[in-house]
Design an enzyme around this catalytic site. Structure first.
Site, PDB file in Angstrom:
ATOM      1  N   ILE A  14     -19.662 -59.299  11.207  1.00 15.06           N
ATOM      2  CA  ILE A  14     -19.201 -60.657  11.472  1.00 15.06           C
ATOM      3  C   ILE A  14     -19.781 -61.191  12.779  1.00 15.06           C
ATOM      4  O   ILE A  14     -20.117 -62.368  12.897  1.00 15.06           O
ATOM      5  CB  ILE A  14     -17.649 -60.719  11.482  1.00 15.06           C
ATOM      6  CG1 ILE A  14     -17.170 -62.168  11.409  1.00 15.06           C
ATOM      7  CG2 ILE A  14     -17.066 -60.022  12.696  1.00 15.06           C
ATOM      8  CD1 ILE A  14     -17.467 -62.839  10.104  1.00 15.06           C
ATOM      9  N   SER A  36     -20.426 -52.443  22.334  1.00 14.79           N
ATOM     10  CA  SER A  36     -20.297 -51.969  20.961  1.00 14.79           C
ATOM     11  C   SER A  36     -20.710 -50.507  20.888  1.00 14.79           C
ATOM     12  O   SER A  36     -21.705 -50.108  21.509  1.00 14.79           O
ATOM     13  CB  SER A  36     -21.166 -52.810  20.026  1.00 14.79           C
ATOM     14  OG  SER A  36     -20.984 -52.445  18.681  1.00 14.79           O
ATOM     15  N   ARG A  37     -19.955 -49.740  20.128  1.00  8.36           N
ATOM     16  CA  ARG A  37     -20.276 -48.311  20.005  1.00  8.36           C
ATOM     17  C   ARG A  37     -21.496 -48.070  19.125  1.00  8.36           C
ATOM     18  O   ARG A  37     -22.175 -47.060  19.280  1.00  8.36           O
ATOM     19  CB  ARG A  37     -19.087 -47.552  19.416  1.00  8.36           C
ATOM     20  CG  ARG A  37     -17.874 -47.476  20.318  1.00  8.36           C
ATOM     21  CD  ARG A  37     -16.775 -46.656  19.668  1.00  8.36           C
ATOM     22  NE  ARG A  37     -16.361 -47.243  18.387  1.00  8.36           N
ATOM     23  CZ  ARG A  37     -15.533 -46.663  17.526  1.00  8.36           C
ATOM     24  NH1 ARG A  37     -15.051 -45.464  17.803  1.00  8.36           N
ATOM     25  NH2 ARG A  37     -15.200 -47.269  16.408  1.00  8.36           N
ATOM     26  N   LYS A  90      -9.989 -63.344  13.747  1.00  8.12           N
ATOM     27  CA  LYS A  90      -8.780 -63.280  12.921  1.00  8.12           C
ATOM     28  C   LYS A  90      -8.678 -61.898  12.274  1.00  8.12           C
ATOM     29  O   LYS A  90      -9.708 -61.283  11.963  1.00  8.12           O
ATOM     30  CB  LYS A  90      -8.766 -64.391  11.879  1.00  8.12           C
ATOM     31  CG  LYS A  90      -9.967 -64.399  10.914  1.00  8.12           C
ATOM     32  CD  LYS A  90      -9.727 -63.503   9.710  1.00  8.12           C
ATOM     33  CE  LYS A  90     -10.917 -63.438   8.826  1.00  8.12           C
ATOM     34  NZ  LYS A  90     -10.792 -62.457   7.742  1.00  8.12           N
ATOM     35  N   ASP A 168      -7.423 -59.547   4.386  1.00 14.45           N
ATOM     36  CA  ASP A 168      -8.427 -59.899   5.387  1.00 14.45           C
ATOM     37  C   ASP A 168      -9.131 -61.196   4.997  1.00 14.45           C
ATOM     38  O   ASP A 168      -9.217 -62.121   5.814  1.00 14.45           O
ATOM     39  CB  ASP A 168      -9.427 -58.756   5.574  1.00 14.45           C
ATOM     40  CG  ASP A 168     -10.433 -59.072   6.655  1.00 14.45           C
ATOM     41  OD1 ASP A 168     -10.110 -58.909   7.843  1.00 14.45           O
ATOM     42  OD2 ASP A 168     -11.561 -59.499   6.312  1.00 14.45           O
TER      43      ASP A 168
END
Length: 309
Positions: A14, A36-37, A90, A168
């Site tokens: 996303i 970010s991993r 969200k 979701d």
């Protein structure tokens, strides 16, 4: 501030497909860092965690949290404690109670907190709301169906507690419904289909009513394979039938198109976030999440076939 120095936290699908292009297309932002991993972005500072970014990274003004809801609250609290404005993808959290803690934190820290509902920024949502204002609503039917393998490939978290499963995407429909309908509504029945190897539903059938007993029915399904997704809301009124289709990118009245525009939801989100920051305000509406929580509380669970990616 003239330019908002921004960091993205959680650079998954996303963030890559929606957030990054929207930021790049807005002259009021500059993307300076990513935490970010599992991903790095060329041209910005990269870190494996938000903690490392805040301790070692460049000076930023705001963070956009694109991580799963189960970890988002802790990250939001940390960012706000460091004086950063926060946008929440969200849903804004995994529970309703934690949102109230975030609301208090934002006020105490003097920062902007934005619970973003991207579908509310679809091109025809505001026009639909205006059209319905002067009509008597008789019935609402929502159909939100897509293929989980296309839209959430390899994302096992969506089947775990807090992942919400079909809610979701379904919460996007609820975010539109709560924006365009003139009265609050509440759940009276929920039938949830849950794969035997999952904790969250793959499909749901929901019935609501509002304060004057207008029926609102919703069908959500994650198994829309080999066909285009369906993102439709139909509203029967005393003066015709309004349809929002393609997630709000097209509006029809009695089957006649009123126009169609390309999706620019995330551009709208970042415009809203910038305005809130400049005005020193927050926006933390949780009504779509409240409906999902009610469905998971009241819903009758039907076990269906295991889900295999």
């Amino acid at each position: 501030m003239d330019t908002i120095r921004l960091a993205i936290v959680g650079y998954g699908k996303i963030a890559r497909d929606q957030h990054h292009p929207a930021i790049a297309g807005h002259t009021g932002y500059r993307l300076d860092a990513v935490a970010s991993r599992n991903a790095e972005v060329a041209g910005v500072a990269n870190f494996e965690s938000l903690e490392a970014l805040l301790e070692e990274g460049p000076e930023i003004d705001a963070v956009s949290l694109c991580t799963p809801a189960t970890v988002r609250t802790a990250q939001a609290r940390l960012a706000m404690a460091h004086g950063k404005h926060v946008m929440l993808e969200k849903p804004p959290g995994a529970t309703l109670a934690e949102i109230e803690i975030l609301r208090e934190d934002a006020q105490r820290c003097g920062v902007t907190l934005f619970a973003s509902w991207h579908s509310r920024h679809a091109p025809y949502v505001a026009q639909a709301r205006r059209w319905l204002t002067t009509r008597k609503i008789q019935r609402v039917d929502i159909e939100w169906k897509e293929d989980v393998r296309v839209w959430h490939p390899g994302q096992a978290w969506i089947w775990q507690p807090g992942g919400m499963g079909v809610f979701d995407p379904g919460i996007n429909a609820l975010s539109i419904a709560t924006a365009i309908l003139p009265r609050p509504f509440y759940l009276v029945d929920a039938q949830l289909q849950v794969p035997g190897n999952c904790q969250t539903p793959i499909a749901a059938s929901l019935d609501f009513i509002d304060g004057v007993n207008v029926p609102i029915h919703a069908e959500f399904d994650f198994r829309q394979a080999d066909t285009p997704p369906i993102w439709d809301i139909h509203v029967e009124t005393d003066d015709g039938r309004l349809t929002l289709t393609r997630g709000g990118c097209e509006m029809l009245i009695d089957g006649q198109s009123q126009g169609m525009q390309e999706d620019a939801e995330y551009a709208g989100l970042y415009e809203r976030f910038a305005n809130l920051i400049h005005q020193g305000q927050s926006d933390l509406d949780v009504s779509p999440l409240r409906h999902v929580a009610d469905a998971l509380t009241l819903g009758y669970r039907h076990t269906v076939d295991d889900f295999v990616e």
